[in-house]
Design a protein around this motif. Structure first.
Motif, PDB file in Angstrom:
ATOM      1  N   GLN B 283       0.846  -1.178   0.000  1.00 14.58           N
ATOM      2  CA  GLN B 283       0.000   0.000   0.000  1.00 14.58           C
ATOM      3  C   GLN B 283       0.890   1.240   0.000  1.00 14.58           C
ATOM      4  O   GLN B 283       1.899   1.297   0.708  1.00 14.58           O
ATOM      5  CB  GLN B 283      -0.887  -0.001   1.247  1.00 14.58           C
ATOM      6  N   VAL B 284       0.515   2.215  -0.782  1.00 18.34           N
ATOM      7  CA  VAL B 284       1.249   3.473  -0.773  1.00 18.34           C
ATOM      8  C   VAL B 284       1.049   4.103   0.603  1.00 18.34           C
ATOM      9  O   VAL B 284      -0.086   4.254   1.056  1.00 18.34           O
ATOM     10  CB  VAL B 284       0.736   4.435  -1.873  1.00 18.34           C
ATOM     11  N   PRO B 285       2.131   4.447   1.281  1.00 16.91           N
ATOM     12  CA  PRO B 285       1.996   4.952   2.645  1.00 16.91           C
ATOM     13  C   PRO B 285       1.046   6.144   2.712  1.00 16.91           C
ATOM     14  O   PRO B 285       1.096   7.041   1.871  1.00 16.91           O
ATOM     15  CB  PRO B 285       3.423   5.391   3.006  1.00 16.91           C
ATOM     16  N   ASN B 286       0.208   6.108   3.714  1.00 15.91           N
ATOM     17  CA  ASN B 286      -0.730   7.211   3.964  1.00 15.91           C
ATOM     18  C   ASN B 286      -1.715   7.450   2.836  1.00 15.91           C
ATOM     19  O   ASN B 286      -2.214   8.564   2.677  1.00 15.91           O
ATOM     20  CB  ASN B 286       0.025   8.528   4.234  1.00 15.91           C
ATOM     21  N   SER B 287      -1.964   6.441   2.040  1.00 15.49           N
ATOM     22  CA  SER B 287      -2.916   6.679   0.959  1.00 15.49           C
ATOM     23  C   SER B 287      -4.331   6.365   1.439  1.00 15.49           C
ATOM     24  O   SER B 287      -4.580   5.344   2.051  1.00 15.49           O
ATOM     25  CB  SER B 287      -2.569   5.818  -0.256  1.00 15.49           C
TER      26      SER B 287
END
Lengths: 266, 368
Positions: B283-287
């Motif tokens: 997962q793209v961090p903080n997405s």
């Protein structure tokens, strides 16, 4: 991109890849071996004719000879499927398993092996194996733990379980035949037809000789009156079918049966 | 087969000699004249002992050792040629006639063993060739296990297990074993930590993916894997999922749509190849809402390189890696790092080799 092709003797990257992958899979059925071979050709040398499997393997084995290793062909005891594994010829021990198991676990295997060899059917019951837990070398093992170790043997394709009873996986027979013969010279059973190590098979009720199921299948093929090759008495058992790879694939039976053999080891 | 009655033999460690009739001092390589009264077994016998002398029992190897007495014949076998490099006409050598249809490689590499051997050891020791071959085979077996289990190993470990009684000959045995690993199995014994003499076993063949675990009927989709790795590379080593699907759609590969060669691709690239460690899918961090991205997995890094992949991609479109300047820079940097690492380890390996042979081992070969 896939590594430069170096030719040394007969060894090309096709052969190297084949060896690597065969090693990784541990044991493979013939159908998968052929697929693997084609894959290796496709990757490295797609224009070359795929060599006949037997010759391909013999060529590789001639190079492996100096290392006391060979690609060994065997046959599953229950239904006669041809299988292949990379086997070390010189090792007369269970050392192939040594990297994955502790000392007491290996001893459990040896105990199970002994029970299997001594048994009439080629199967040892879980209960009987677990009762030997106190006799194990190394760290003390409880029965509960031993149960899990037995499952680990199944996962790693050394044992096979059937309704609470254990026998040797075809891979173990292929890889350890020499070891088994040397450590149990008196107890070990041998097929009267092929003279190979026998764990499961049919026996003549009169004279006691034993034969592998696939050997029986081939020997008595289309014989309406099967008789013991040794004492000529009527052969009382059901004659199994000779393994037919074509029929297997069509029926799609292969899908469910093959899964256990094809899992990656690590 | 003529017997050499009295020969000047360089005594090896006691572990090796004790089982033969000849006596001699322990450990150090000292010239001693001995009575050669062993029976004339075949020179450089190609047949291996029926029960292999796996006498170096350790926790790993082997658990029920075979009869060690077999070592007698092996150890005592006279090898008439004085120098180890003379090629015994035995099939055990890789350069055996039926095999070397191609000219030079195997035989010359075998020949090269000779000079380097005599450089590695201070004297031209004439130790039984077949014993060395036996130890090479044992070491290869050991290294193959390490390859399969993806574990690193160290020189110390090798010396403590397989080569316990042959510490002096480690350089020869190790170099021959490494060569066999490379030429026969396509596996590189790579030194990763020169101070520790730690090694890893890596394939030299590029991507080893063979598609055997997935759908039985389809051919392995290495091509798609290469494309995916390429897309990730061109996106700066980390590719957002949307971009990946866009790139793959050019090949007619779409999420949720069964492709006639590749099957359903979503499962393949987000699960199967992650499991095979070729890509990482995270997962793209903080997405928020969650978006995902792809990176190269450890196995991709181990089995191929950025430059290799870039070259492949470029050639696939009839172009040149330099058409992708940013990625090309990155690939060059990656290549440089790998080369540096290799140089560093080679330097140390050479130093080590010359250092180890001048060391006279203490009597490390006490019987078990």
């Amino acid at each position: 991109m896939q590594g430069s092709t170096r030719r040394v003797g007969i060894m090309t990257d096709v052969h190297r890849r084949f060896l690597q992958l065969l090693m990784t899979h541990g044991v493979l059925e013939e159908w998968d071996v052929k697929r693997l071979q084609k894959h290796c050709y496709k990757v490295h040398d797609c224009n070359a004719t795929v060599e006949k499997l037997e010759d391909f393997i013999n060529n590789i084995n001639s190079v492996l000879e100096s290392l006391y290793i060979e690609i060994k062909k065997g046959v599953t005891e229950d239904d006669g499927r041809p299988i292949y594994a990379l086997v070390n010829l010189a090792t007369t021990s269970v050392s192939k398993m040594a990297s994955d198991f502790a000392e007491n676990e290996l001893d459990l295997f040896r105990k199970a092996l002994e029970l299997i060899i001594d048994s009439e059917t080629g199967f040892a019951s879980s209960t009987n194996i677990l009762n030997l837990v106190d006799q194990l070398k190394g760290k003390k093992m409880r029965k509960k733990e031993a149960e899990q170790v037995l499952q680990k043997f199944v996962q790693h394709k050394w044992l096979v379980e059937k309704e609470g009873e254990f026998t040797l996986h075809c891979r173990a027979i292929l890889e350890m035949e020499q070891y088994i013969r040397e450590t149990h010279p008196d107890a070990v059973k041998v097929c009267d037809l092929c003279h190979g190590l026998l764990i499961q098979g049919q026996s003549c009720e009169t004279c006691g000789i034993k034969m592998h199921l696939p050997c029986v299948a081939k020997y008595f093929q289309s014989n309406s009156e099967p008789r013991c090759p040794h004492c000529n008495d009527y052969w009382p058992h059901e004659i199994p079918e000779v393994f037919d790879p074509e029929k297997e694939r069509e029926a799609g039976i292969s899908k469910s049966n093959k899964k256990p053999l094809r899992s990656r080891q690590h | 087969m003529p017997r050499a009655p009295k020969r000047r033999r360089y005594m090896l460690e006691e572990g090796l000699q004790s089982q033969s009739e000849t006596q001699g001092p322990v450990g150090a390589l000292l010239p001693v004249a001995v009575e050669e009264d062993t029976s004339s077994s075949s020179t450089c016998s190609s047949s291996f002992p029926s029960s292999f002398p796996s006498s170096s029992s350790s926790s790993c190897y082997p658990l029920l050792s075979s009869t060690p007495e077999e070592v007698d014949d092996v150890a005592g076998a006279p090898s008439p040629p004085q120098s180890p490099q003379s090629a015994c006409p035995s099939p055990t050598a890789m350069a055996s006639p039926p095999l070397s249809q191609s000219e030079d490689d195997s035989s010359s590499s075998r020949g090269e063993e000779g000079p380097s051997t005599s450089q590695a050891l201070p004297y031209t020791a004439s130790f039984p060739r077949n014993v060395i071959d036996g130890k090479v085979a044992e070491l290869v077996e050991f290294l193959l296990v390490k390859y399969r289990t993806k574990e690193p190993t160290t020189k110390a470990e090798m010396l403590n297990t397989v080569l316990r009684d042959h510490q002096d000959h480690f350089p020869v045995i190790f170099s021959e074993a490494s060569e066999r690993m490379n030429l026969i199995f396509g596996v590189d014994v790579k030194e990763v930590d020169p101070s520790d003499h730690a090694y890893v076993l890596v394939t030299t063949l590029g991507l080893t993916y063979d598609g055997m675990l997935s759908d039985e009927q389809s051919m392995p989709n290495t091509g798609l894997l290469v494309m995916l790795l390429g897309v990730i590379l061109l996106q700066g080593d980390c590719a957002p999922e949307e971009d990946v699907w866009e790139a793959l759609s050019v090949m007619g590969v779409r999420a949720g749509r069964e492709h006639f060669i590749y099957g359903e691709p979503r499962e393949l690239i987000t699960k199967v190849w992650v499991q095979e460690q070729y890509v990482e899918y995270r997962q793209v961090p903080n997405s928020d809402p969650a978006r995902y991205e792809f990176l190269w997995g450890p196995r991709a890094h181990a089995e191929t390189s950025k430059m290799s992949l870039l070259e492949f991609l470029a050639s696939a479109i009839g172009s040149d890696p330099r058409s992708f300047p940013v990625s090309y820079e990155e690939a060059l940097r990656d290549q440089e790092e790998r080369v540096q690492a290799r140089i560093a380890s080679t330097d140390n390996a050479t130093d080590t080799a010359s250092a180890s042979c001048s060391t006279v081992p203490s009597s490390s070969s006490c019987p078990e």
